[in-house]
Design a protein around this motif. Sequence first.
Motif, PDB file in Angstrom:
ATOM      1  N   PHE A  85       0.855  -1.188   0.000  1.00 23.03           N
ATOM      2  CA  PHE A  85       0.000   0.000   0.000  1.00 23.03           C
ATOM      3  C   PHE A  85       0.890   1.236   0.000  1.00 23.03           C
ATOM      4  O   PHE A  85       1.849   1.327   0.756  1.00 23.03           O
ATOM      5  CB  PHE A  85      -0.890   0.012   1.238  1.00 23.03           C
ATOM      6  CG  PHE A  85      -1.737  -1.218   1.395  1.00 23.03           C
ATOM      7  CD1 PHE A  85      -2.951  -1.326   0.750  1.00 23.03           C
ATOM      8  CD2 PHE A  85      -1.299  -2.272   2.183  1.00 23.03           C
ATOM      9  CE1 PHE A  85      -3.723  -2.467   0.892  1.00 23.03           C
ATOM     10  CE2 PHE A  85      -2.063  -3.417   2.326  1.00 23.03           C
ATOM     11  CZ  PHE A  85      -3.285  -3.512   1.685  1.00 23.03           C
ATOM     12  N   VAL A  86       0.558   2.179  -0.869  1.00 25.76           N
ATOM     13  CA  VAL A  86       1.369   3.396  -0.995  1.00 25.76           C
ATOM     14  C   VAL A  86       0.448   4.597  -1.156  1.00 25.76           C
ATOM     15  O   VAL A  86      -0.578   4.516  -1.835  1.00 25.76           O
ATOM     16  CB  VAL A  86       2.325   3.317  -2.213  1.00 25.76           C
ATOM     17  CG1 VAL A  86       3.193   4.569  -2.304  1.00 25.76           C
ATOM     18  CG2 VAL A  86       3.183   2.076  -2.156  1.00 25.76           C
ATOM     19  N   LYS A  87       0.820   5.694  -0.530  1.00 31.31           N
ATOM     20  CA  LYS A  87       0.067   6.943  -0.667  1.00 31.31           C
ATOM     21  C   LYS A  87       0.931   7.986  -1.366  1.00 31.31           C
ATOM     22  O   LYS A  87       2.025   8.268  -0.913  1.00 31.31           O
ATOM     23  CB  LYS A  87      -0.340   7.464   0.703  1.00 31.31           C
ATOM     24  CG  LYS A  87      -0.924   8.879   0.669  1.00 31.31           C
ATOM     25  CD  LYS A  87      -0.941   9.494   2.056  1.00 31.31           C
ATOM     26  CE  LYS A  87      -1.331  10.958   1.967  1.00 31.31           C
ATOM     27  NZ  LYS A  87      -1.291  11.604   3.292  1.00 31.31           N
ATOM     28  N   GLY A  88       0.425   8.572  -2.444  1.00 29.51           N
ATOM     29  CA  GLY A  88       1.100   9.699  -3.060  1.00 29.51           C
ATOM     30  C   GLY A  88       1.844   9.364  -4.331  1.00 29.51           C
ATOM     31  O   GLY A  88       1.767   8.260  -4.861  1.00 29.51           O
ATOM     32  N   LYS A  89       2.589  10.337  -4.814  1.00 31.12           N
ATOM     33  CA  LYS A  89       3.403  10.191  -6.026  1.00 31.12           C
ATOM     34  C   LYS A  89       4.798   9.733  -5.641  1.00 31.12           C
ATOM     35  O   LYS A  89       5.356  10.200  -4.652  1.00 31.12           O
ATOM     36  CB  LYS A  89       3.526  11.523  -6.774  1.00 31.12           C
ATOM     37  CG  LYS A  89       2.226  12.151  -7.212  1.00 31.12           C
ATOM     38  CD  LYS A  89       2.536  13.500  -7.841  1.00 31.12           C
ATOM     39  CE  LYS A  89       1.281  14.274  -8.166  1.00 31.12           C
ATOM     40  NZ  LYS A  89       1.586  15.600  -8.723  1.00 31.12           N
ATOM     41  N   ILE A  90       5.356   8.877  -6.459  1.00 35.76           N
ATOM     42  CA  ILE A  90       6.709   8.375  -6.205  1.00 35.76           C
ATOM     43  C   ILE A  90       7.667   8.884  -7.261  1.00 35.76           C
ATOM     44  O   ILE A  90       7.400   8.783  -8.462  1.00 35.76           O
ATOM     45  CB  ILE A  90       6.742   6.832  -6.204  1.00 35.76           C
ATOM     46  CG1 ILE A  90       5.973   6.293  -4.994  1.00 35.76           C
ATOM     47  CG2 ILE A  90       8.177   6.322  -6.173  1.00 35.76           C
ATOM     48  CD1 ILE A  90       5.988   4.791  -4.880  1.00 35.76           C
ATOM     49  N   GLY A  91       8.786   9.432  -6.821  1.00 35.29           N
ATOM     50  CA  GLY A  91       9.891   9.781  -7.708  1.00 35.29           C
ATOM     51  C   GLY A  91      11.022   8.798  -7.478  1.00 35.29           C
ATOM     52  O   GLY A  91      11.427   8.571  -6.337  1.00 35.29           O
ATOM     53  N   TYR A  92      11.511   8.197  -8.540  1.00 34.37           N
ATOM     54  CA  TYR A  92      12.513   7.125  -8.442  1.00 34.37           C
ATOM     55  C   TYR A  92      13.829   7.620  -9.033  1.00 34.37           C
ATOM     56  O   TYR A  92      13.905   7.969 -10.192  1.00 34.37           O
ATOM     57  CB  TYR A  92      12.010   5.913  -9.234  1.00 34.37           C
ATOM     58  CG  TYR A  92      12.610   4.581  -8.854  1.00 34.37           C
ATOM     59  CD1 TYR A  92      13.909   4.453  -8.405  1.00 34.37           C
ATOM     60  CD2 TYR A  92      11.854   3.420  -8.965  1.00 34.37           C
ATOM     61  CE1 TYR A  92      14.444   3.218  -8.069  1.00 34.37           C
ATOM     62  CE2 TYR A  92      12.365   2.175  -8.642  1.00 34.37           C
ATOM     63  CZ  TYR A  92      13.661   2.083  -8.192  1.00 34.37           C
ATOM     64  OH  TYR A  92      14.185   0.855  -7.870  1.00 34.37           O
ATOM     65  N   MET A  93      14.869   7.657  -8.194  1.00 32.19           N
ATOM     66  CA  MET A  93      16.202   8.065  -8.638  1.00 32.19           C
ATOM     67  C   MET A  93      17.088   6.830  -8.656  1.00 32.19           C
ATOM     68  O   MET A  93      17.367   6.231  -7.616  1.00 32.19           O
ATOM     69  CB  MET A  93      16.780   9.124  -7.708  1.00 32.19           C
ATOM     70  CG  MET A  93      18.116   9.673  -8.153  1.00 32.19           C
ATOM     71  SD  MET A  93      18.585  11.054  -7.086  1.00 32.19           S
ATOM     72  CE  MET A  93      20.316  11.247  -7.550  1.00 32.19           C
TER      73      MET A  93
END
Length: 264
Positions: A85-93
């Motif tokens: 479960f995840v909330k929000g936007k994810i930025g992947y570096m």
Amino acid sequence: MFKPNNTIINILILYIVGSDNMQIKLYNVNKSFYNLKEQTDVLKNINLEINKGEIVAIVGPSGCGKSTLLNLISGLIKQDSGEIFVKGKIGYMFQKDNLFEWRNVYKNITIGNEIAHIKTCENDVDNILKKYGLFDFKYYYPKELSGGMRQRVALIRTLILNPDILLLDEPFSSLDYQSKIVVQDDIYKIIINEKKTTILVTHDITEAIAIADFVYILSSRPSTIIKKIPIEFDIQKEEKTPLKTRDNYKFHEYFSSIWKIINS
């Protein structure tokens, strides 16, 4: 209530839904990989919870599945069983900065907006470049930048789309030691400034201790979480830097403890 991870990948950012102060939860997550000859069990019964604003580091033996865990959280791959479960936007570096050599700094930073067909406000880009000391290099190309500057550009490229969560996959591993310390300080300040929930995967225990609020230790494959260690220094979070923590008397205690657990 959280909703299960169901993402649409958009090069640098993933759109995910949810609510509550908890931003990430994994419950009994398992992942194996298969080929024609064998099954490789990588992650077994992974359980973790990360709240908004926390900086978490994940360490463990080489090949234990640290990056696989990030890929599951981001939705790039799917778990075999368990819930994410995840909330929000994810930025992947990613580990490599993946800058396009034929695009200048400005064009590299705005490529996510281009792909998402989002109009870029040049003033917004200029402001973030000024904020993090890169405005004078706006029209430079990647080959003209140091390794540390390239990593800052890569992080800003991720931040420009305003993610709630940052996933960092060994972002300092390609740098020499001196550059690594400087860039860790820079990126830590950016994370704190932008108030981003962050997961850092690293093989470097000192890096994990210097940056994280909590360190999760994975076992060898099939990996489980052996221990969660809170990292607490006598330094206010806003005043803390990776360089300062290395001078703190607790630093070596944490290092010794984590080293023993990983190598036991």
